[in-house]
Design an enzyme around this catalytic site. Structure first.
Site, PDB file in Angstrom:
ATOM      1  N   TRP A 211       0.842  -1.206   0.000  1.00 30.24           N
ATOM      2  CA  TRP A 211       0.000   0.000   0.000  1.00 30.24           C
ATOM      3  C   TRP A 211       0.876   1.254   0.000  1.00 30.24           C
ATOM      4  O   TRP A 211       0.565   2.230  -0.679  1.00 30.24           O
ATOM      5  CB  TRP A 211      -0.912  -0.014   1.222  1.00 30.24           C
ATOM      6  CG  TRP A 211      -1.804   1.177   1.352  1.00 30.24           C
ATOM      7  CD1 TRP A 211      -2.981   1.412   0.692  1.00 30.24           C
ATOM      8  CD2 TRP A 211      -1.590   2.324   2.187  1.00 30.24           C
ATOM      9  NE1 TRP A 211      -3.518   2.623   1.075  1.00 30.24           N
ATOM     10  CE2 TRP A 211      -2.699   3.204   1.987  1.00 30.24           C
ATOM     11  CE3 TRP A 211      -0.597   2.682   3.092  1.00 30.24           C
ATOM     12  CZ2 TRP A 211      -2.809   4.411   2.662  1.00 30.24           C
ATOM     13  CZ3 TRP A 211      -0.704   3.892   3.756  1.00 30.24           C
ATOM     14  CH2 TRP A 211      -1.797   4.735   3.549  1.00 30.24           C
ATOM     15  N   HIS A 212       1.977   1.227   0.736  1.00 29.08           N
ATOM     16  CA  HIS A 212       2.869   2.383   0.782  1.00 29.08           C
ATOM     17  C   HIS A 212       3.631   2.563  -0.525  1.00 29.08           C
ATOM     18  O   HIS A 212       3.877   3.688  -0.955  1.00 29.08           O
ATOM     19  CB  HIS A 212       3.877   2.239   1.930  1.00 29.08           C
ATOM     20  CG  HIS A 212       3.327   2.609   3.263  1.00 29.08           C
ATOM     21  ND1 HIS A 212       2.652   1.720   4.070  1.00 29.08           N
ATOM     22  CD2 HIS A 212       3.330   3.793   3.942  1.00 29.08           C
ATOM     23  CE1 HIS A 212       2.277   2.322   5.187  1.00 29.08           C
ATOM     24  NE2 HIS A 212       2.670   3.573   5.132  1.00 29.08           N
ATOM     25  N   GLY A 213       4.034   1.461  -1.149  1.00 23.81           N
ATOM     26  CA  GLY A 213       4.802   1.560  -2.385  1.00 23.81           C
ATOM     27  C   GLY A 213       5.752   0.396  -2.529  1.00 23.81           C
ATOM     28  O   GLY A 213       5.727  -0.558  -1.744  1.00 23.81           O
TER      29      GLY A 213
END
Length: 588
Positions: A372-374
């Site tokens: 989700w963050h990357g």
């Protein structure tokens, strides 16, 4: 656009990129728009939906010029709505989850391989917030088709028994104060806001006449709490704009690092960590204040004081973060809405009814959080290290902290001893020092840069972790346990399940509107007491996280901890070396 020269000029004066100034501008204009939004008639909810859609479209398409990005948002929105409307059964929310997260991952990969800098304003930031809303919405639709006895309290309060119309769903997804930095929230809260039923929570101890009056007016304190968050956000924004570049983690990679003394280097790491957080403090505080002005922040009344609560969509508790005595408190106070999302959408959904969560659920939640963050390596380096620190924190709390507590025979009102105060102070220092070391990877992101920066910091947190784990593994844990048993601090029964591969039960959380609570011993003051101009206690109250706030406890409770329990296994090794052989059923 015609306003670009104005932002270019402001960029020259401030030294900040024009797109970041546009982001701040979009948050600031949300305040007057929020004051207008709260006055829209609840009898015509379509006006509120259109209001958000128009404002968000202006911000994304015309102000930030993310035209392709807007198409990406609409693609996820339309796809999720179609899946929710056409697919039945248990697979529906998982199909929506894979669709939304897969689309987000695609854009993360595109950003990574096209080398778009992390400081640039692009669509993945908004898409991350939208992903939380969409996946939560799919599960809310699923819950609405289940028997109520199969749902927990939070699921009962957020379930949707019918699919909203497309315009209402679009208004929810493009809710203008949170379109860029968040926070996210469930559709039931948005629907209650649009119809103004969100305010129909009577203060504790209200008379029937006061209950009727509550339904006809907005709760007290909305504006002052909103503008308090605006002030806090602007202060931190000013700090970051003034000192952010001087205290950037990237300076660790420069040659000037070797010109500083050891004490200066250590001090700079702590300064860099704090300054890096001020950017998040600023943006999230500004966004929360705008949300409060629209009314979505209302969360009932404090059962102890009777004061209004405006923390329904709180995403951060700055005071708790900067004074956290443990990593549990730290992670409970950081990005709270994301923690709630991870718990509700992944962790609880992978846990079978009547079963306790284990390594599988923890690892799945961690992987979701990471993607989700990357896809930048620095995120994973930081998350893994944070998970190990959290696990070691649990060991310290379990085996070291009791030595500093008053005896079991002491009164509950006994003040903390000097030793306990010293222990808490040391804990706060250790948390900050290790946090600022860990956050370096979260900011630098590149693998080589992270490794080089940590090496220039002498790997001090990694070394401390290895030494602590070695101490616990090679007899320290066993000695501490025996010492506590002799002191009468703990009983043998408390340790009967430690090391047996068991997990604590699922953490509970109150989802707004607040769950019923026990009646206080004395009648709480009426909300009118808040109107005393000399009473400034509301400031601390507004910035604190009261006990009934819907805060997430992901990393703090271990269910988003990337170590998956292996740290506990290592430190317990010398005490219960053959536990899996003794009871293989406990193996996970």
């Amino acid at each position: 656009m015609f306003w670009d020269p104005l932002f270019d000029k402001a960029s020259e004066l401030s030294g900040s990129p024009p797109d970041q100034l546009k982001l701040i501008f979009s948050l600031l204009i949300s305040y007057p728009l929020g004051s207008l939004y709260v006055r829209l008639p609840p009898s015509k909810p379509y006006i509120a939906h259109l209001f958000s859609v128009i404002v968000s479209t202006f911000v994304v398409v015309f102000l930030l010029e993310l035209r392709t990005g807007m198409l990406h948002l609409l693609f996820s929105i339309i796809g999720t709505y179609i899946i929710s409307a056409t697919v039945d059964g248990r697979k529906m929310p998982w199909i929506a989850f894979i669709f939304v997260m897969g689309h987000l991952l695609f854009n993360h990969l595109n950003r990574y391989f096209t080398a778009i800098p992390a400081t640039a304003i692009e669509i993945t930031g908004s898409q991350m917030v939208l992903a939380m809303k969409l996946t939560t919405f799919a599960w809310n639709i699923y819950d609405g088709k289940q028997n109520e006895e199969h749902l927990d309290a939070s699921q009962l309060q957020t379930r949707l028994t019918k699919l909203p119309d497309p315009l209402a769903f679009l208004g929810y997804c493009l809710f203008f104060p949170s379109i860029l930095p968040g926070p996210s929230f469930d559709y039931a809260s948005y629907d209650a806001l649009v119809h103004h039923t969100i305010y129909q929570v009577p203060p504790p101890g209200s008379s029937p006449e006061q209950v009727k009056a509550t339904k006809k007016r907005l709760p007290y304190g909305r504006k002052r709490v909103a503008y308090l968050h605006l002030s806090v956000g602007l202060i931190f924004l000013g700090v970051y704009a003034t000192y952010g570049s001087r205290g950037a983690y990237s300076r660790i990679l420069g040659t000037e690092w070797y010109e500083w003394s050891l004490l200066q280097r250590l001090g700079f790491v702590q300064l860099a960590g704090f300054l890096a957080r001020t950017k998040y403090y600023a943006v999230w505080s500004l966004s929360e204040g705008a949300c409060i002005l629209t009314g979505i922040g209302f969360n009932g009344y404090d059962p102890k004081t009777g004061r209004t609560l405006w923390n329904r969509v709180r995403n951060i508790n700055i005071i708790s973060i900067e004074t956290a005595p443990s990593f549990k408190v730290l992670f409970d106070s950081w990005n709270c809405r994301t923690n709630v999302w991870l718990r509700d959408v992944v962790y609880k959904r992978l846990t079978k009814k009547g079963k306790k969560p284990g390594t599988k659920q923890s690892m799945a939640t961690f992987v979701t959080s990471a993607f989700w963050h990357g896809v930048d390596p620095g995120y994973y380096l930081a998350f893994v290290l944070a998970g190990v620190l959290t696990s070691l924190g649990r060991q310290l709390r379990r085996f070291v902290r009791p030595y500093f507590l008053p005896p079991a025979s002491a009164s509950i009102n006994t003040p903390p001893t000097i030793a306990k105060r010293a222990y808490d102070l040391v804990g706060q220092i250790v948390v900050q020092v290790t946090l600022n070391y860990t956050a370096c990877a979260f900011i630098l992101l590149g693998f080589k840069d992270c490794i080089r920066a940590w090496s220039r910091m002498w790997w001090y947190t990694h070394v401390a972790i290895i030494l602590t784990m070695a101490f616990f593994h090679f007899g320290g844990r066993r000695s501490l346990r025996k010492g506590l048993e002799k002191r009468g601090k703990i009983s043998a029964e408390r340790f009967s399940t430690i090391g047996q591969g068991r997990r604590s039960p699922l953490p509970s959380v109150r989802v707004s509107p607040p769950s019923p609570i026990s009646k206080p011993r004395s009648p709480p003051p009426q909300p009118e007491d808040e109107k005393d101009p000399k009473d400034l206690r509301w400031v601390k109250h507004a910035l604190d996280n009261p006990p009934d706030q819907d805060s997430g406890e992901a990393m703090g409770n271990g269910f988003n901890s990337p170590d998956g329990g292996w740290v506990d296994g290592i430190v317990e090794g010398s005490e219960t070396p053959n536990v899996e052989k003794v009871n293989p059923m406990n193996s996970r």
